[in-house]
Write a protein that holds these residues in place. Structure first.
Motif, PDB file in Angstrom:
ATOM      1  N   VAL A  80      28.788  35.065  38.594  1.00 51.85           N
ATOM      2  CA  VAL A  80      29.277  36.431  38.478  1.00 51.85           C
ATOM      3  C   VAL A  80      28.072  37.358  38.406  1.00 51.85           C
TER       4      VAL A  80
ATOM      5  N   SER B 156      31.217  31.568  38.115  1.00 57.91           N
ATOM      6  CA  SER B 156      32.423  32.321  38.437  1.00 57.91           C
ATOM      7  C   SER B 156      33.661  31.507  38.085  1.00 57.91           C
TER       8      SER B 156
ATOM      9  N   GLY C 150      35.984  35.765  41.599  1.00 57.61           N
ATOM     10  CA  GLY C 150      34.850  35.520  42.477  1.00 57.61           C
ATOM     11  C   GLY C 150      35.172  34.717  43.720  1.00 57.61           C
TER      12      GLY C 150
END
Length: 436
Positions: free
Chosen positions: A171, A188, A267
């Protein structure tokens, strides 16, 4: 952009515009002939005649500039109360506008030579005159609907599908220029849950989804909550547990603009594909855009003034502002020359042609001569006078003498020429930039 592709795009737009004008005039021609009106000329374009041939009573031809067209009907206006010879002497005695009225009446009288009254436009019932004058704009509306139907249902709309294209391994902060994961970046949620490129999302949090947009809406509304995501991988469905993070991301706002909001984030990105829309989607989009064009036309003088101001100051053009044919042609050329799949480019050019036809539809409905809407208003006024006379049992009134409105027509034409000239100059000096 390649020069050849740019030229091809411009040529396609010009050919499409000429075809749109030709069909607009066919929209007038067909009902006129069906109602028995003598049509002397059917011309596509303006300026010198490139080609013409007479079939029956009508001369069909093509002129140099594909910027307009016309049909010449017998008796567009009723005979003047007294036929006044528009000689050089009489024009000299008359004022400028009075001379214009004389010339208009003389030209109208020429269309009546040797024509029976039943073969004239002015002698038709009101509803038939309205049908003839609305035939052109309605043809443009139908053509726009057809073009939008081809784009929406034939080619399809590029849509993010439920097939996963890529999964972020970490992320990254919103607005970061960082392109690779660093050691301290959190994994993510999509990668942690085991989602892989090529997976097809079947459902999210117990809700079946058909588009990535539907899946994203559920995910964005579920931050810090573990939800079940069912994916199809190698024709086998798997249930994965995903816990979206609360993150700041740019999303589409309720009015279509992009806004920054705190939403659930996992994500992953989706593959895009052309998704064919229902047959009514294109016509519905055309009607919706026509409403937007009405708003633009209602503010046309102010918008042209703003365009002129932007041209002088060098400010960016309003993407929703008016364009000339030069501007639309330039956009078509740029669309054809962009580095995009051929279907994207074809869809863009067809969309531009559809929008151009919507502009022709709305513009011609403006209730001012010499536009079609002006003739409709005259027919309605004539019908209202006749209905009023019948109501009070009075003799039928004379047909409305629209030649008296020639001075107004002159002013409207000058205004159209001036605004068109400003837009053409702006499209050359300060063009609208959409494709970068």
């Amino acid at each position: 952009m390649t020069l050849i592709a740019f030229i091809v795009g411009v040529v396609l737009l010009v050919v499409g515009l000429a075809a749109s004008i030709a069909l607009h005039e066919v929209g007038h021609l067909v009902p006129a002939k069906l109602f028995g009106v003598r049509v002397g000329r059917y011309m596509v374009g303006l300026g010198p005649t490139l080609w013409s041939r007479r079939f029956g009573e009508t001369e069909y031809g093509v002129k140099l500039l594909p910027l307009g067209g016309y049909i010449s009907m017998a008796g567009m206006y009723p005979p003047a109360p007294q036929t006044v010879a528009a000689t050089a002497a009489s024009r000299a005695r008359a004022g400028f506008f009075a001379s214009m009225v004389q010339d208009a009446r003389a030209a109208n009288e020429e269309t009546l030579d040797g024509v029976d009254r039943t073969g004239t436009f002015y002698a038709l019932p009101v509803w038939r005159r309205i049908v003839i004058m609305l035939g052109g704009p309605v043809m443009n509306l139908l053509l726009a609907m057809l073009l939008f139907a081809i784009v929406f249902s034939g080619i399809g709309v590029q849509t993010a599908t439920t097939t996963i294209a890529a999964v972020n391994q970490c992320v990254l902060p919103a607005g970061s220029t960082q392109t690779a994961c660093a050691a301290g970046d959190p994994v993510s949620p999509a990668a942690a849950a085991g989602i892989q490129p090529g997976d097809v999302i079947v459902s999210v949090d117990g809700t079946s989804v058909q588009t990535f947009e539907q899946a994203s809406a559920i995910i964005q509304a579920s931050p810090n909550r573990t939800i079940a995501v069912v994916v199809r991988r190698d024709d086998v469905e798997q249930t994965l547990q995903v816990k979206p993070l609360l993150a700041q991301r740019q999303i589409a706002g309720p009015d279509g603009t992009t806004v920054t909001a705190d939403v659930g984030f996992v994500g992953m990105t989706a593959m895009t594909d052309y998704v064919n829309q229902p047959l009514w989607a294109g016509p519905a989009a055309a009607v919706q855009q026509a409403g937007q064009v009405v708003g633009i036309m209602g503010q046309l003088p102010a918008r042209v003034y703003q365009t002129a101001s932007d041209m002088i100051t060098g400010a960016p053009r309003d993407p929703n502002g008016p364009l000339s044919v030069v501007g639309v042609g330039r956009l078509a050329g740029e669309a054809a020359a962009t580095d995009a799949p051929i279907l994207n480019r074809v869809a863009t050019i067809l969309g531009l042609l559809g929008s151009l036809n919507l502009a022709l539809f709305v513009f011609n409905l403006i209730p001012l001569l010499p536009l079609d809407g002006g003739h409709v208003v005259i027919a309605l006024w004539d019908g209202l006078k006749r209905a009023w006379a019948r109501l009070w049992r009075r003799p039928p009134p004379r047909a409305v003498d629209a030649t008296k409105l020639v001075p107004v027509t002159f002013v409207v034409v000058i205004a159209i020429v001036v605004m068109g000239g400003i837009l053409i100059l702006a499209d050359i000096v300060n063009p609208l930039k959409i494709f970068g």
